[in-house]
Design a protein around this motif. Structure first.
Motif, short mmCIF file in Angstrom:
data_model
loop_
_atom_site.label_atom_id
_atom_site.label_comp_id
_atom_site.label_asym_id
_atom_site.label_seq_id
_atom_site.Cartn_x
_atom_site.Cartn_y
_atom_site.Cartn_z
N LEU A 13 0.82 -1.20 0.00
CA LEU A 13 0.00 0.00 0.00
C LEU A 13 0.86 1.26 0.00
CD1 LEU A 13 -2.91 1.00 0.05
CD2 LEU A 13 -2.80 0.98 2.54
N GLN A 14 1.94 1.24 0.76
CA GLN A 14 2.84 2.39 0.84
C GLN A 14 3.57 2.63 -0.48
OE1 GLN A 14 1.41 3.67 3.60
NE2 GLN A 14 3.38 4.56 3.93
N SER A 15 3.71 1.58 -1.30
CA SER A 15 4.45 1.72 -2.55
C SER A 15 3.53 2.10 -3.71
CB SER A 15 5.20 0.43 -2.87
OG SER A 15 4.28 -0.60 -3.20
N GLN A 16 2.29 2.48 -3.39
CA GLN A 16 1.35 2.88 -4.42
C GLN A 16 0.77 4.25 -4.11
OE1 GLN A 16 -1.57 -0.28 -4.83
NE2 GLN A 16 -0.31 -1.21 -6.42
N LYS A 17 0.36 4.93 -5.17
CA LYS A 17 -0.32 6.22 -5.07
C LYS A 17 -1.45 6.21 -6.08
CE LYS A 17 3.41 9.37 -3.75
NZ LYS A 17 4.19 10.54 -4.17
N SER A 18 -2.42 7.07 -5.85
CA SER A 18 -3.47 7.20 -6.86
C SER A 18 -2.91 8.02 -8.02
CB SER A 18 -4.71 7.88 -6.26
OG SER A 18 -4.45 9.25 -6.04
N LEU A 19 -3.49 7.80 -9.18
CA LEU A 19 -3.09 8.60 -10.33
C LEU A 19 -3.40 10.07 -10.09
CD1 LEU A 19 -4.08 6.33 -13.34
CD2 LEU A 19 -1.80 7.21 -12.82
N ASP A 84 1.72 1.59 -8.98
CA ASP A 84 3.00 1.48 -8.28
C ASP A 84 3.73 2.81 -8.36
OD1 ASP A 84 2.53 -1.15 -7.59
OD2 ASP A 84 3.57 -1.95 -9.34
N THR A 85 4.29 3.20 -7.24
CA THR A 85 5.06 4.43 -7.19
C THR A 85 6.45 4.15 -7.78
OG1 THR A 85 3.89 5.05 -5.19
CG2 THR A 85 5.90 6.26 -5.68
N PRO A 86 6.86 4.89 -8.80
CA PRO A 86 8.18 4.66 -9.41
C PRO A 86 9.31 4.93 -8.42
CG PRO A 86 6.83 6.10 -10.78
CD PRO A 86 6.12 5.94 -9.49
N GLU A 87 10.44 4.28 -8.64
CA GLU A 87 11.63 4.52 -7.81
C GLU A 87 12.03 5.99 -7.86
OE1 GLU A 87 14.96 1.91 -8.36
OE2 GLU A 87 13.64 0.18 -8.68
N SER A 88 11.76 6.65 -8.97
CA SER A 88 12.15 8.05 -9.16
C SER A 88 11.22 9.02 -8.44
CB SER A 88 12.16 8.38 -10.66
OG SER A 88 10.88 8.10 -11.23
N ALA A 129 4.59 5.80 -17.52
CA ALA A 129 4.04 5.31 -18.79
C ALA A 129 4.07 3.78 -18.83
CB ALA A 129 4.82 5.89 -19.97
N GLU A 130 5.06 3.19 -18.18
CA GLU A 130 5.18 1.74 -18.15
C GLU A 130 4.20 1.10 -17.17
OE1 GLU A 130 9.32 1.18 -17.34
OE2 GLU A 130 9.92 1.79 -19.36
N SER A 131 3.82 1.82 -16.11
CA SER A 131 2.99 1.21 -15.07
C SER A 131 1.53 1.65 -15.08
CB SER A 131 3.59 1.51 -13.69
OG SER A 131 3.49 2.89 -13.38
N THR A 132 1.19 2.64 -15.88
CA THR A 132 -0.17 3.16 -15.93
C THR A 132 -0.99 2.36 -16.94
OG1 THR A 132 0.69 5.35 -15.41
CG2 THR A 132 -1.49 5.27 -16.33
N PRO A 133 -2.27 2.10 -16.64
CA PRO A 133 -3.12 1.37 -17.59
C PRO A 133 -3.20 2.09 -18.93
CG PRO A 133 -4.22 1.61 -15.46
CD PRO A 133 -2.98 2.45 -15.41
#
Length: 168
Positions: A13-19, A84-88, A129-133
């Motif tokens: 959950l912590q590694s995700q954010k809403s769009l 998923d929240t990117p490493e960047s 761009a890689e992780s977004t639907p």
């Protein structure tokens, strides 16, 4: 204790954010860049002035694109989705804060800062761009990743001229 390689539900959950949150940070990032470049334009030497002014216009255009996308009613459900929240992400969020370059910044410092911002934005938008639907949000991230890469390449050429060739 969690086994090695396993992720807890809390960590996931912590590694995700809403769009929506991601778009809000991107709007802030681009707005800050616009403000920075706009204020910087009269302070830089004439050889760099056109580029800094052009970067300000590009960043303003990015603000408009993100804001329009963020406010599209048909995307309301999608922007609530968690990704998923990117490493960047932390570097990208930190880049909202700007350094103080003073009243007479040297060309090299301006170019180094601008290259760093463009690189951070390129990494963030590429990862998103890689992780977004599939859809308009993904398309915008991919488009902006390409734009930031082109800006970075242009800045790198100028930087090489300034540092290795004695000026623009």
């Amino acid at each position: 204790m969690m086994g090695e390689g396993k992720t807890s539900s809390y960590e996931k959950l912590q590694s995700q954010k809403s769009l929506a949150d991601i778009l809000d940070v991107a709007i802030g990032f681009e707005q800050t860049a616009f403000d920075f470049y706009t204020q910087l334009t009269p302070k830089v030497g004439k050889p760099l002035r056109y580029l800094v002014a052009e970067l300000a216009q590009e960043e303003q255009r990015h603000v408009v694109l993100f804001t329009e996308l963020r406010n599209r009613p048909e995307l309301e459900q999608q922007i609530r989705e968690m990704v998923d929240t990117p490493e960047s992400d932390s570097r990208f969020s930190d880049a909202v804060h700007l350094p103080e370059l003073g009243e007479n910044p040297d060309d090299q410092s301006v170019l180094q800062f601008a290259m760093g911002r463009e690189h951070t934005a390129m990494q963030q938008y590429t990862a998103l761009a890689e992780s977004t639907p599939v859809g308009p949000i993904r398309d915008l991230f991919a488009y902006l990743a390409d734009e930031e890469m082109l800006h970075k390449k242009e800045l790198e050429k100028l930087y090489y001229q300034v540092v290795h060739s004695g000026g623009v």
